[in-house]
Design an enzyme around this catalytic site. Structure first.
Site, PDB file in Angstrom:
ATOM      1  N   GLY A 100       3.440   5.046   4.378  1.00  0.00           N
ATOM      2  CA  GLY A 100       2.202   4.412   3.905  1.00  0.00           C
ATOM      3  C   GLY A 100       1.000   4.789   4.751  1.00  0.00           C
ATOM      4  O   GLY A 100       1.136   5.313   5.856  1.00  0.00           O
ATOM      5  N   ARG A 154       6.683   9.218  -0.011  1.00  0.00           N
ATOM      6  CA  ARG A 154       7.951   8.569   0.338  1.00  0.00           C
ATOM      7  C   ARG A 154       9.065   9.378  -0.309  1.00  0.00           C
ATOM      8  O   ARG A 154       8.841  10.135  -1.242  1.00  0.00           O
ATOM      9  CB  ARG A 154       7.958   7.131  -0.169  1.00  0.00           C
ATOM     10  N   GLY A 173       6.195   6.092  10.080  1.00  0.00           N
ATOM     11  CA  GLY A 173       6.792   4.825  10.495  1.00  0.00           C
ATOM     12  C   GLY A 173       8.275   4.948  10.784  1.00  0.00           C
ATOM     13  O   GLY A 173       8.788   6.037  11.074  1.00  0.00           O
ATOM     14  N   GLY A 231      10.984   4.834   8.906  1.00  0.00           N
ATOM     15  CA  GLY A 231      11.713   5.761   8.046  1.00  0.00           C
ATOM     16  C   GLY A 231      11.427   7.201   8.433  1.00  0.00           C
ATOM     17  O   GLY A 231      12.338   8.029   8.573  1.00  0.00           O
ATOM     18  N   THR A 232      10.162   7.497   8.652  1.00  0.00           N
ATOM     19  CA  THR A 232       9.758   8.855   9.027  1.00  0.00           C
ATOM     20  C   THR A 232      10.431   9.285  10.327  1.00  0.00           C
ATOM     21  O   THR A 232      10.894  10.421  10.460  1.00  0.00           O
ATOM     22  CB  THR A 232       8.224   8.912   9.208  1.00  0.00           C
ATOM     23  N   THR A 280       2.656   2.552  12.370  1.00  0.00           N
ATOM     24  CA  THR A 280       2.994   1.361  11.607  1.00  0.00           C
ATOM     25  C   THR A 280       1.871   0.370  11.749  1.00  0.00           C
ATOM     26  O   THR A 280       1.580  -0.091  12.844  1.00  0.00           O
ATOM     27  CB  THR A 280       4.300   0.710  12.085  1.00  0.00           C
ATOM     28  N   ASP A 310       1.889  -2.517  10.800  1.00  0.00           N
ATOM     29  CA  ASP A 310       2.454  -3.857  11.054  1.00  0.00           C
ATOM     30  C   ASP A 310       2.771  -4.118  12.519  1.00  0.00           C
ATOM     31  O   ASP A 310       3.137  -5.235  12.881  1.00  0.00           O
ATOM     32  CB  ASP A 310       3.770  -4.039  10.278  1.00  0.00           C
ATOM     33  N   MET A 365      -0.785  -7.653   5.577  1.00  0.00           N
ATOM     34  CA  MET A 365       0.406  -6.827   5.729  1.00  0.00           C
ATOM     35  C   MET A 365       1.370  -7.471   6.734  1.00  0.00           C
ATOM     36  O   MET A 365       0.951  -8.247   7.591  1.00  0.00           O
ATOM     37  CB  MET A 365       0.034  -5.436   6.233  1.00  0.00           C
ATOM     38  N   GLU A 386       2.900 -10.586   4.051  1.00  0.00           N
ATOM     39  CA  GLU A 386       3.561 -10.233   2.778  1.00  0.00           C
ATOM     40  C   GLU A 386       5.065 -10.498   2.769  1.00  0.00           C
ATOM     41  O   GLU A 386       5.647 -10.738   1.714  1.00  0.00           O
ATOM     42  CB  GLU A 386       3.285  -8.773   2.412  1.00  0.00           C
TER      43      GLU A 386
HETATM   44  P1  ATP Z   1       5.875   2.790   6.438  1.00  0.00           P
HETATM   45  O1  ATP Z   1       7.107   1.969   6.141  1.00  0.00           O
HETATM   46  O2  ATP Z   1       5.104   2.299   7.622  1.00  0.00           O
HETATM   47  O3  ATP Z   1       5.022   3.060   5.267  1.00  0.00           O
HETATM   48  P2  ATP Z   1       7.821   4.843   6.872  1.00  0.00           P
HETATM   49  O4  ATP Z   1       7.819   6.086   7.690  1.00  0.00           O
HETATM   50  O5  ATP Z   1       8.869   3.827   7.250  1.00  0.00           O
HETATM   51  O6  ATP Z   1       6.365   4.264   6.914  1.00  0.00           O
HETATM   52  P3  ATP Z   1       9.209   5.520   4.438  1.00  0.00           P
HETATM   53  O7  ATP Z   1       8.657   5.718   3.064  1.00  0.00           O
HETATM   54  O8  ATP Z   1      10.286   4.508   4.630  1.00  0.00           O
HETATM   55  O9  ATP Z   1       7.949   5.219   5.341  1.00  0.00           O
HETATM   56  O10 ATP Z   1       9.780   6.915   4.981  1.00  0.00           O
HETATM   57  C1  ATP Z   1       8.966   8.079   5.059  1.00  0.00           C
HETATM   58  C2  ATP Z   1       9.772   9.321   4.906  1.00  0.00           C
HETATM   59  O11 ATP Z   1      10.917   9.294   5.754  1.00  0.00           O
HETATM   60  C3  ATP Z   1      10.280   9.512   3.488  1.00  0.00           C
HETATM   61  O12 ATP Z   1      10.004  10.843   3.120  1.00  0.00           O
HETATM   62  C4  ATP Z   1      11.770   9.233   3.588  1.00  0.00           C
HETATM   63  O13 ATP Z   1      12.511  10.033   2.676  1.00  0.00           O
HETATM   64  C5  ATP Z   1      12.100   9.603   5.010  1.00  0.00           C
HETATM   65  N1  ATP Z   1      13.205   8.788   5.514  1.00  0.00           N
HETATM   66  C6  ATP Z   1      13.274   7.455   5.558  1.00  0.00           C
HETATM   67  N2  ATP Z   1      14.435   7.030   6.095  1.00  0.00           N
HETATM   68  C7  ATP Z   1      15.140   8.152   6.374  1.00  0.00           C
HETATM   69  C8  ATP Z   1      16.435   8.427   6.939  1.00  0.00           C
HETATM   70  N3  ATP Z   1      17.233   7.433   7.334  1.00  0.00           N
HETATM   71  N4  ATP Z   1      16.823   9.706   7.068  1.00  0.00           N
HETATM   72  C9  ATP Z   1      16.019  10.712   6.688  1.00  0.00           C
HETATM   73  N5  ATP Z   1      14.786  10.531   6.152  1.00  0.00           N
HETATM   74  C10 ATP Z   1      14.353   9.287   5.996  1.00  0.00           C
HETATM   75 MG    MG Z   2       8.897   1.725   7.029  1.00  0.00          MG
END
Ligand code: ATP
Ligand code: MG
Length: 484
Positions: A102, A165, A190, A192-193, A219, A221, A264, A320
């Site tokens: 995000g 995402r 974040g 996930g990234t 992040t 948050d 958020m 949220e």
């Molecule tokens: P935010 O939650 O703050 O918006 P984030 O980095 O957590 O940011 P996500 O959409 O969850 O956002 O993940 C971003 C990218 O990371 C996506 O392209 C997703 O496919 C990849 N990703 C998330 N979790 C994993 C994982 N466990 N292994 C590999 N890639 C991942």
């Molecule tokens: Mg996230």
């Protein structure tokens, strides 16, 4: 700090066992050659006049200032900063930058400062932007980044590189890195990234490539553990004031006016908590970590009635992720996920606004006038404020120094006010949460005068009793993180 010895996990332990260094990998750990190049900053007159500009390779930063008696020196991280020697020759570097997840204020500042840091400090000229998040590695053309291209981007919200995402295909991403000859990868995103970055790092390592992978945690948050705070957080708290002010003006202008503001915070209520503390106009702050209930003694409705009788208006801030357990099954989008596999939450702001309206309509004794404001996307999209701009700059520079020195598999982050290199797993293994038995939440309760919602819902309000394990299940470095 001499006498560091390495154990099999890559952690370094002091000779006398006084502290544990959570070390980050170095390209030399698994590639049999040494960084032998003098840091080009050594010949730059601007830096040569600075006393102790270079960080000693053994310098570490403690995770906790206040240490427990059983762990006298606690966990340390490697201190970030320029090293006397670098792993890469600037002309050999081909760097790339990607933004995922995000939006968050400051993304463009981080991009700008990585580009300018690489170029101005180290003379690196070949820098690519990956278009549209992870999937951009294999599905789109790259963007050439120069100091000129990024000069003004910190004044804009969002990310000039685009984001997405889902779409994380590790082998295609590493193929792309390998095929293009990229040897420094800067990943901004974040939790996930950074999990994705860790997998990329492991695949790069499996293939034996000389590629440094550096993460810059993003992040809004502030839910990333270990680090003092994440970039964009200050900006978000500041911008939230505008929504709270608007809610207050609306609520004050009518009889029994209620302003509800959703902020958020999917799992962590830091923005709601700090925005409330900053504002002083908020009468009630609801966050995911602090369960609440609506009906009965000590419940939210009783408190709303009390405030309206006393003041004629009130403002409620709700994160949220708060009260998700209260939303009925019909409202819950239980099995819905976004492209990255994150659970989609129901709109608690709409839900609680309706609940309050229904309650007072049913009672028929106190007509209320409720306005609901959801500023989420407006806050995410603004450029970072002055303090976040400074923070983003230092994070980006730390990442550049780390990658140039040959460190890999790390994220940068502020720990106890010092910039550090933190291994990926420490950042992704848990989430940082507001600990409601800590001082900061108690300060909020005394600032708003709201009920704690703890008394009658099975959690004892006996002050001598130990807090429940569930309530303590947060990052236990709260005092450091909130600067208290
Ligand atoms: P935010 O939650 O703050 O918006 P984030 O980095 O957590 O940011 P996500 O959409 O969850 O956002 O993940 C971003 C990218 O990371 C996506 O392209 C997703 O496919 C990849 N990703 C998330 N979790 C994993 C994982 N466990 N292994 C590999 N890639 C991942
Ligand atoms: Mg996230």
């Amino acid at each position: 700090m001499g006498g560091l010895s390495s154990d099999s996990q890559g952690k370094l332990v002091t000779g006398d066992g006084g502290y544990v260094l959570e070390d980050v990998p170095h390209l030399n750990d698994y590639i049999d050659d040494l960084p032998i190049y003098p840091n080009p900053l050594r010949s730059n007159p601007a830096y040569s006049v600075v006393k102790q500009y270079f960080v000693h390779t053994d310098d570490t930063v403690p995770q906790k200032i206040v240490v427990h008696k059983d762990s006298p020196r606690g966990i340390h991280f490697r201190r970030a900063g320029p090293r006397q020697k670098v792993y890469f020759e600037p002309d050999d570097v081909l760097a790339c930058i990607v933004t995922c997840g995000g939006l968050c204020p400051g993304l463009n500042t981080v991009i700008r400062e990585i580009v300018c840091g690489l170029n101005y400090m180290y003379g690196v000229t070949r820098i690519l932007g990956i278009d549209g998040g992870y999937r951009g590695f294999y599905s789109k053309n790259t963007i050439t980044l120069t100091p000129k291209v990024v000069n003004d981007i910190h004044k804009r919200g969002g990310t000039i590189l685009g984001t997405s995402r889902g779409g994380h295909d590790t082998s295609k991403i590493v193929d792309s890195i390998q095929d293009r000859g990229i040897n420094q990868v800067y990943i901004i995103g974040g939790d996930g990234t950074l999990r994705g970055a860790s997998v990329i790092y492991q695949e790069i390592r499996r293939r034996g490539l000389k590629v440094a992978v550096a993460g810059i945690p993003k992040t809004i948050d502030n839910d990333i553990p270990v680090i003092d705070k994440s970039f964009g957080f200050d900006t978000a708290v500041e911008e939230a004031q505008r929504a709270i002010n608007a809610a207050h003006v609306e609520a004050e202008s009518v009889e029994n006016g209620i302003g509800v503001v959703k902020l958020m915070g999917r799992y962590s209520g830091f923005i709601a908590m700090f925005a409330t503390l900053a504002s002083r106009d908020v009468d009630c702050c609801l966050i995911p970590e602090s369960p609440f209930y609506l009906e009965g003694k000590g419940g939210l409705f009783e408190y709303i009635e009390k405030v309206l009788k006393e003041n004629g208006h009130m403002v409620i801030v709700i994160a949220e992720g708060a009260g998700q357990e209260l939303l009925s099954e019909s409202l819950q989008s239980m099995n819905q996920q976004d492209a990255s596999g994150n659970k989609l939450l129901s709109d608690v702001g709409l839900w609680i606004s309706q609940k309050i309206k229904d309650h007072f309509a049913k009672q028929n004794k106190m007509p209320i006038n409720l306005k609901y404001i959801d500023p989420t996307y407006m806050i995410r999209a603004i450029p970072s404020n002055a303090s976040d701009n400074v923070y983003c700059t230092l994070l980006a520079q730390s990442a550049v120094h780390g990658a140039m020195a040959g460190y890999t598999g790390f994220t940068v982050g502020l720990v106890n006010g010092r910039h550090t290199y933190i291994p990926f797993n420490r950042i992704t293994e848990k989430q940082n949460k507001v600990v409601i038995t800590d001082r900061m939440w108690a300060r909020l309760l005394s600032s708003t005068n709201q009920p704690s919602f703890l008394g009658t819902k099975g959690v004892s309000d006996d002050k001598d009793e130990e807090p429940s394990a569930q309530l303590l299940d947060g990052e236990n470095v709260q005092d450091e993180k909130t600067g208290t």
